[in-house]
Design a protein around this motif. Sequence first.
Motif, PDB file in Angstrom:
ATOM      1  N   GLU A   1       2.486   3.022 -13.519  1.00 43.51           N
ATOM      2  CA  GLU A   1       1.107   2.866 -13.065  1.00 43.51           C
ATOM      3  C   GLU A   1       0.702   3.939 -12.057  1.00 43.51           C
ATOM      4  N   CYS A   2       1.206   5.138 -12.250  1.00 43.27           N
ATOM      5  CA  CYS A   2       0.831   6.278 -11.404  1.00 43.27           C
ATOM      6  C   CYS A   2       1.281   7.558 -12.104  1.00 43.27           C
ATOM      7  N   ASN A   3       0.869   8.682 -11.578  1.00 38.42           N
ATOM      8  CA  ASN A   3       1.307   9.963 -12.120  1.00 38.42           C
ATOM      9  C   ASN A   3       2.477  10.487 -11.286  1.00 38.42           C
ATOM     10  N   CYS A   4       3.604   9.808 -11.406  1.00 40.88           N
ATOM     11  CA  CYS A   4       4.804  10.190 -10.657  1.00 40.88           C
ATOM     12  C   CYS A   4       5.417  11.480 -11.180  1.00 40.88           C
ATOM     13  N   PHE A   5       5.483  11.581 -12.488  1.00 38.19           N
ATOM     14  CA  PHE A   5       6.178  12.706 -13.106  1.00 38.19           C
ATOM     15  C   PHE A   5       5.178  13.669 -13.723  1.00 38.19           C
ATOM     16  N   ARG A   6       5.429  14.946 -13.479  1.00 38.98           N
ATOM     17  CA  ARG A   6       4.579  15.993 -14.051  1.00 38.98           C
ATOM     18  C   ARG A   6       5.364  16.907 -14.984  1.00 38.98           C
ATOM     19  N   LYS A   7       6.683  16.768 -14.958  1.00 39.17           N
ATOM     20  CA  LYS A   7       7.539  17.673 -15.717  1.00 39.17           C
ATOM     21  C   LYS A   7       8.770  16.910 -16.191  1.00 39.17           C
ATOM     22  N   VAL A   8       9.275  17.296 -17.369  1.00 38.57           N
ATOM     23  CA  VAL A   8      10.524  16.731 -17.884  1.00 38.57           C
ATOM     24  C   VAL A   8      11.514  17.871 -18.044  1.00 38.57           C
ATOM     25  N   GLN A   9      12.720  17.646 -17.576  1.00 46.85           N
ATOM     26  CA  GLN A   9      13.784  18.632 -17.709  1.00 46.85           C
ATOM     27  C   GLN A   9      14.938  17.984 -18.468  1.00 46.85           C
ATOM     28  N   PHE A  10      15.507  18.713 -19.418  1.00 45.40           N
ATOM     29  CA  PHE A  10      16.608  18.185 -20.213  1.00 45.40           C
ATOM     30  C   PHE A  10      17.911  18.852 -19.789  1.00 45.40           C
ATOM     31  N   GLU A  11      18.971  18.050 -19.765  1.00 48.34           N
ATOM     32  CA  GLU A  11      20.316  18.544 -19.485  1.00 48.34           C
ATOM     33  C   GLU A  11      21.272  17.906 -20.482  1.00 48.34           C
TER      34      GLU A  11
ATOM     35  N   PHE B   1      11.970   0.647  -6.771  1.00 44.57           N
ATOM     36  CA  PHE B   1      12.065  -0.578  -7.561  1.00 44.57           C
ATOM     37  C   PHE B   1      11.436  -0.384  -8.936  1.00 44.57           C
ATOM     38  N   LYS B   2      10.338   0.364  -8.973  1.00 46.76           N
ATOM     39  CA  LYS B   2       9.702   0.640 -10.260  1.00 46.76           C
ATOM     40  C   LYS B   2      10.578   1.544 -11.114  1.00 46.76           C
ATOM     41  N   LEU B   3      11.249   2.502 -10.468  1.00 46.13           N
ATOM     42  CA  LEU B   3      12.121   3.402 -11.215  1.00 46.13           C
ATOM     43  C   LEU B   3      13.298   2.653 -11.826  1.00 46.13           C
ATOM     44  N   VAL B   4      13.866   1.724 -11.107  1.00 45.23           N
ATOM     45  CA  VAL B   4      14.965   0.914 -11.658  1.00 45.23           C
ATOM     46  C   VAL B   4      14.476   0.168 -12.888  1.00 45.23           C
ATOM     47  N   SER B   5      13.284  -0.354 -12.825  1.00 47.53           N
ATOM     48  CA  SER B   5      12.716  -1.050 -13.975  1.00 47.53           C
ATOM     49  C   SER B   5      12.476  -0.085 -15.133  1.00 47.53           C
TER      50      SER B   5
ATOM     51  N   TYR C   1       8.769  15.732 -27.621  1.00 48.72           N
ATOM     52  CA  TYR C   1       8.190  14.472 -27.152  1.00 48.72           C
ATOM     53  C   TYR C   1       7.883  14.477 -25.657  1.00 48.72           C
ATOM     54  N   VAL C   2       7.877  15.632 -25.019  1.00 46.81           N
ATOM     55  CA  VAL C   2       7.689  15.700 -23.568  1.00 46.81           C
ATOM     56  C   VAL C   2       6.383  15.035 -23.140  1.00 46.81           C
ATOM     57  N   ASP C   3       5.276  15.351 -23.815  1.00 45.89           N
ATOM     58  CA  ASP C   3       3.983  14.769 -23.440  1.00 45.89           C
ATOM     59  C   ASP C   3       4.011  13.251 -23.592  1.00 45.89           C
ATOM     60  N   TRP C   4       4.614  12.771 -24.669  1.00 43.41           N
ATOM     61  CA  TRP C   4       4.722  11.333 -24.917  1.00 43.41           C
ATOM     62  C   TRP C   4       5.562  10.662 -23.826  1.00 43.41           C
ATOM     63  N   ILE C   5       6.690  11.271 -23.486  1.00 43.10           N
ATOM     64  CA  ILE C   5       7.574  10.714 -22.466  1.00 43.10           C
ATOM     65  C   ILE C   5       6.838  10.619 -21.128  1.00 43.10           C
ATOM     66  N   LEU C   6       6.153  11.698 -20.741  1.00 45.62           N
ATOM     67  CA  LEU C   6       5.406  11.687 -19.479  1.00 45.62           C
ATOM     68  C   LEU C   6       4.315  10.621 -19.487  1.00 45.62           C
ATOM     69  N   GLN C   7       3.601  10.540 -20.590  1.00 46.67           N
ATOM     70  CA  GLN C   7       2.508   9.568 -20.693  1.00 46.67           C
ATOM     71  C   GLN C   7       3.031   8.143 -20.568  1.00 46.67           C
ATOM     72  N   GLU C   8       4.083   7.815 -21.308  1.00 49.10           N
ATOM     73  CA  GLU C   8       4.602   6.453 -21.308  1.00 49.10           C
ATOM     74  C   GLU C   8       5.282   6.093 -19.974  1.00 49.10           C
ATOM     75  N   ALA C   9       6.039   7.027 -19.404  1.00 48.79           N
ATOM     76  CA  ALA C   9       6.713   6.752 -18.129  1.00 48.79           C
ATOM     77  C   ALA C   9       5.687   6.560 -17.012  1.00 48.79           C
ATOM     78  N   ASN C  10       4.690   7.431 -16.960  1.00 48.13           N
ATOM     79  CA  ASN C  10       3.666   7.305 -15.927  1.00 48.13           C
ATOM     80  C   ASN C  10       2.815   6.051 -16.126  1.00 48.13           C
TER      81      ASN C  10
ATOM     82  N   ASN D   1       0.811  -1.214   0.000  1.00 47.86           N
ATOM     83  CA  ASN D   1       0.000   0.000   0.000  1.00 47.86           C
ATOM     84  C   ASN D   1       0.845   1.264   0.000  1.00 47.86           C
ATOM     85  N   SER D   2       2.100   1.160   0.330  1.00 47.80           N
ATOM     86  CA  SER D   2       2.970   2.320   0.409  1.00 47.80           C
ATOM     87  C   SER D   2       3.691   2.517  -0.922  1.00 47.80           C
ATOM     88  N   PHE D   3       3.274   3.531  -1.631  1.00 44.89           N
ATOM     89  CA  PHE D   3       3.875   3.790  -2.933  1.00 44.89           C
ATOM     90  C   PHE D   3       5.346   4.172  -2.795  1.00 44.89           C
ATOM     91  N   ASP D   4       5.677   4.908  -1.747  1.00 46.66           N
ATOM     92  CA  ASP D   4       7.063   5.346  -1.562  1.00 46.66           C
ATOM     93  C   ASP D   4       8.019   4.176  -1.401  1.00 46.66           C
TER      94      ASP D   4
END
Length: 150
Positions: A82-92, A22-26, A69-78, A14-17
């Motif tokens: 299986e959650c809305n983890c990311f709301r913004k993409v920053q490039f470096e 583990f999901k990020l590594v995947s 492709y920011v919208d696409w990246i956010l959509q596919e990553a989230n 139940n704890s997303f944190d």
Amino acid sequence: MRSLKNVLDAHLKNSFDAVLPFKLVSLWRNWVRIVGPEVGELAWPLKHAKTTLILGCEDALAMQEASYYVDWILQEANAFLECNCFRKVQFELLRGRRPLNECFEHLGIDRTQKKPRPAAPPGLGTLDKVPTEDTPEGRAYRSYVKIFGL
């Protein structure tokens, strides 16, 4: 009375944190498969900061193209997480940093190799009326000729 194992299992599920790392590594490992090869070759995951996904690009041109492709990246990553983890993409710029997905080994790309210099256009450097004074046109032309080593 419930066992400690059952209580911890229920809490961790139940704890997303607790599950997020583990999901990020995947996500990092499957980056090219998740966002597709076209986007995966432009930008690679470097890190995340709260709700910002930070991606690295080889150069400014790749960064500009990846920004479309920011919208696409956010959509596919989230969707993958299986959650809305990311709301913004920053490039470096990568600047020698190694992306988290290590896609260079998977794709067989050697970043240490320089791209071959393009062939000079025919007639470059043979203009008779090149402005010799310090004008924007003269500086631009001399810089362009210098790119090709003429």
